[in-house]
Design an enzyme around this catalytic site. Structure first.
Site, PDB file in Angstrom:
ATOM      1  N   ARG A   1      42.379 -45.968  41.311  1.00 45.79           N
ATOM      2  CA  ARG A   1      42.345 -44.312  41.630  1.00 45.79           C
ATOM      3  C   ARG A   1      43.609 -44.178  40.437  1.00 45.79           C
ATOM      4  NH1 ARG A   1      45.144 -45.190  47.727  1.00 45.79           N
ATOM      5  NH2 ARG A   1      46.581 -47.106  46.854  1.00 45.79           N
TER       6      ARG A   1
ATOM      7  N   ASP B   1      43.149 -53.149  41.149  1.00 47.59           N
ATOM      8  CA  ASP B   1      43.721 -52.251  39.963  1.00 47.59           C
ATOM      9  C   ASP B   1      44.626 -52.655  38.187  1.00 47.59           C
ATOM     10  OD1 ASP B   1      42.569 -50.786  41.617  1.00 47.59           O
ATOM     11  OD2 ASP B   1      44.135 -49.397  43.035  1.00 47.59           O
TER      12      ASP B   1
ATOM     13  N   THR C   1      47.467 -56.899  43.401  1.00 48.40           N
ATOM     14  CA  THR C   1      45.955 -55.792  42.949  1.00 48.40           C
ATOM     15  C   THR C   1      45.025 -55.415  42.651  1.00 48.40           C
ATOM     16  OG1 THR C   1      45.812 -53.064  43.291  1.00 48.40           O
ATOM     17  CG2 THR C   1      47.139 -54.227  42.015  1.00 48.40           C
TER      18      THR C   1
ATOM     19  N   VAL D   1      33.251 -53.651  47.801  1.00 43.71           N
ATOM     20  CA  VAL D   1      32.357 -55.263  46.820  1.00 43.71           C
ATOM     21  C   VAL D   1      33.096 -55.662  46.008  1.00 43.71           C
ATOM     22  CG1 VAL D   1      30.630 -56.231  45.376  1.00 43.71           C
ATOM     23  CG2 VAL D   1      30.068 -54.181  47.859  1.00 43.71           C
TER      24      VAL D   1
ATOM     25  N   ARG E   1      16.793 -43.950  32.231  1.00 43.53           N
ATOM     26  CA  ARG E   1      17.476 -43.845  33.009  1.00 43.53           C
ATOM     27  C   ARG E   1      18.904 -43.280  32.213  1.00 43.53           C
ATOM     28  NH1 ARG E   1      14.920 -45.004  39.709  1.00 43.53           N
ATOM     29  NH2 ARG E   1      14.391 -42.940  39.543  1.00 43.53           N
TER      30      ARG E   1
HETATM   31  O1  F6P Z   1      45.242 -50.250  46.130  1.00 43.04           O
HETATM   32  C1  F6P Z   1      43.676 -50.879  45.640  1.00 43.04           C
HETATM   33  C2  F6P Z   1      42.303 -49.987  46.068  1.00 43.04           C
HETATM   34  O2  F6P Z   1      41.404 -50.936  46.142  1.00 43.04           O
HETATM   35  C3  F6P Z   1      42.232 -49.226  45.231  1.00 43.04           C
HETATM   36  O3  F6P Z   1      41.723 -48.922  44.154  1.00 43.04           O
HETATM   37  C4  F6P Z   1      41.120 -47.905  46.113  1.00 43.04           C
HETATM   38  O4  F6P Z   1      41.260 -46.988  46.489  1.00 43.04           O
HETATM   39  C5  F6P Z   1      41.948 -47.828  47.750  1.00 43.04           C
HETATM   40  O5  F6P Z   1      42.527 -49.827  47.790  1.00 43.04           O
HETATM   41  C6  F6P Z   1      40.422 -48.620  49.031  1.00 43.04           C
HETATM   42  O6  F6P Z   1      41.851 -48.227  50.027  1.00 43.04           O
HETATM   43  P1  F6P Z   1      41.182 -48.483  51.125  1.00 43.04           P
HETATM   44  O7  F6P Z   1      40.592 -50.308  51.486  1.00 43.04           O
HETATM   45  O8  F6P Z   1      42.201 -48.419  51.911  1.00 43.04           O
HETATM   46  O9  F6P Z   1      39.892 -47.051  51.906  1.00 43.04           O
END
Ligand code: F6P
Length: 343
Positions: free
Chosen positions: A171, A127, A125, A273, A162
């Site tokens: 998240r 994250d 992940t 990205v 800026r």
């Molecule tokens: O779980 C990894 C993640 O990239 C999070 O950081 C993010 O909130 C989520 O997936 C976005 O998910 P999706 O690609 O389903 O919009």
């Protein structure tokens, strides 16, 4: 042995490198056959599979995304989902299943392991919020991408005097925001673990800019939360695993900064990205080590375990332990840096 492999949840760079490692270790190391399941748990629920071998994995190491596809399908939210998964595994004669995923995908793996499914987990992940491992596949690449973006935002922010708010993914945990923010010399880093006080952020920016022309980059994790009673944010949509679909706190923060300080502010939301493109060398190595270690674990009968990075070593932890709590930010990390660089 017949080994099944799937990638579930949000994709990330390094998944293909992990698939390739699993397949190579199986075929070359043990003479196993490998079956890939498409789109995570959906492939097992709907018996959507593809044979994998060394030849079909050529060129995968540096390729982003996942050739198996991925989804956020939760078999426990599909009628008869678990039964369907078990039936596919039996029909395909799968002796060991390698599930490559984050807390949701591996949460399902943990439940299946309880029912006797012979499953091994590989943590991924961007994250980096999965417990039991120092790092997950994809995090390092996401940090590189975000840090590069912050460097680029610095030069344009400087030219225009800026404030630029850079929203990154994360998240429930601020790992990307913190690592990229430190690497990119951000003025402030807003993370889900510590609700932020917009007044304190604005005061700090005013002080910085009162010393002359300054470029300030504020890095905000998408899950960053304003302290109670400060600013309000709209409630997000919820997915099959109960997670909010976030994105947009950066806009709110930039608007508030401009309104409160009069400093011209802009926002850049990096979004997907961060999940795209070629994996970093670190992620390729990690994915390769995890993939080969997972196959060894399967051959040693270490089912219900997840391979994990502990310092320099790849070890094993129970999947159930890894998914029991989220790995949130190490607060000492942010505090020790914050004392010297922020505020
Ligand atoms: O779980 C990894 C993640 O990239 C999070 O950081 C993010 O909130 C989520 O997936 C976005 O998910 P999706 O690609 O389903 O919009």
């Amino acid at each position: 042995m017949r080994v099944g492999v799937l990638t579930g949840g949000g994709d990330c760079p390094g998944l293909n490198a992990a698939i390739r490692a699993v397949v190579r270790k199986c075929e070359v190391g043990y003479g196993d056959e490998v079956v890939g399941y498409r789109d995570g748990w959906r492939g097992l629920v709907e018996a959507d599979r593809v044979p994998l071998d060394v030849a079909s994995c050529r060129g995968l190491l540096p390729r982003g995304g996942t050739v198996l596809g991925t989804s956020r399908t939760n078999p426990y939210k599909v009628e008869g989902g678990e039964k369907k998964v078990l039936a596919t595994l039996q029909e395909d004669g799968i002796d060991a299943l390698v599930a490559i995923g984050g807390e949701d995908t591996l949460g399902v793996a943990a439940r299946l392991a309880e029912t006797g499914v012979q499953v091994v987990g590989i943590p991924k992940t961007i994250d980096n919020d999965l417990s039991g491992t120092d790092f997950t596949i994809g995090f390092d690449t996401a940090v590189e991408i975000a840090a590069d973006a912050i460097d680029r935002l610095h030069t344009t922010a400087e030219s225009h005097d800026r404030v630029i708010v850079c929203e990154v993914m994360g998240r429930h945990a601020g790992w990307i925001a913190t690592y990229a923010g430190i690497a990119g010399g951000a003025a402030a880093i807003l993370v889900p673990e510590e609700p932020f006080d917009i007044d304190a952020v604005c005061d700090y920016l005013r002080r910085r800019h009162s010393k002359g022309r300054f470029a300030s980059i504020v890095v905000a994790a998408e899950g960053a939360l304003p302290a109670e009673g400060t600013i309000s944010v709209a409630s997000p949509e919820i997915d099959q695993f109960g997670h909010p679909r976030l994105g947009g706190i950066g806009n709110t923060v930039a608007e508030e900064i401009e309104q409160r300080t009069g400093m011209e502010s802009r926002v850049t939301i990096l979004g997907h990205v961060q999940r795209g493109g070629t994996p970093s060398a670190f992620d390729r190595v990690l994915a390769t080590r995890f993939g080969t270690a997972a196959v060894d674990a399967a051959h040693e009968g270490a089912f219900g375990q997840m391979v994990a990075l502990h310092g320099p070593r790849v070890e094993r932890v129970p999947i159930s332990e890894a998914v029991s709590t989220l790995k949130t930010l190490d607060k000492d990390l942010i505090r020790s840096v914050a004392e010297v660089f922020f505020g």
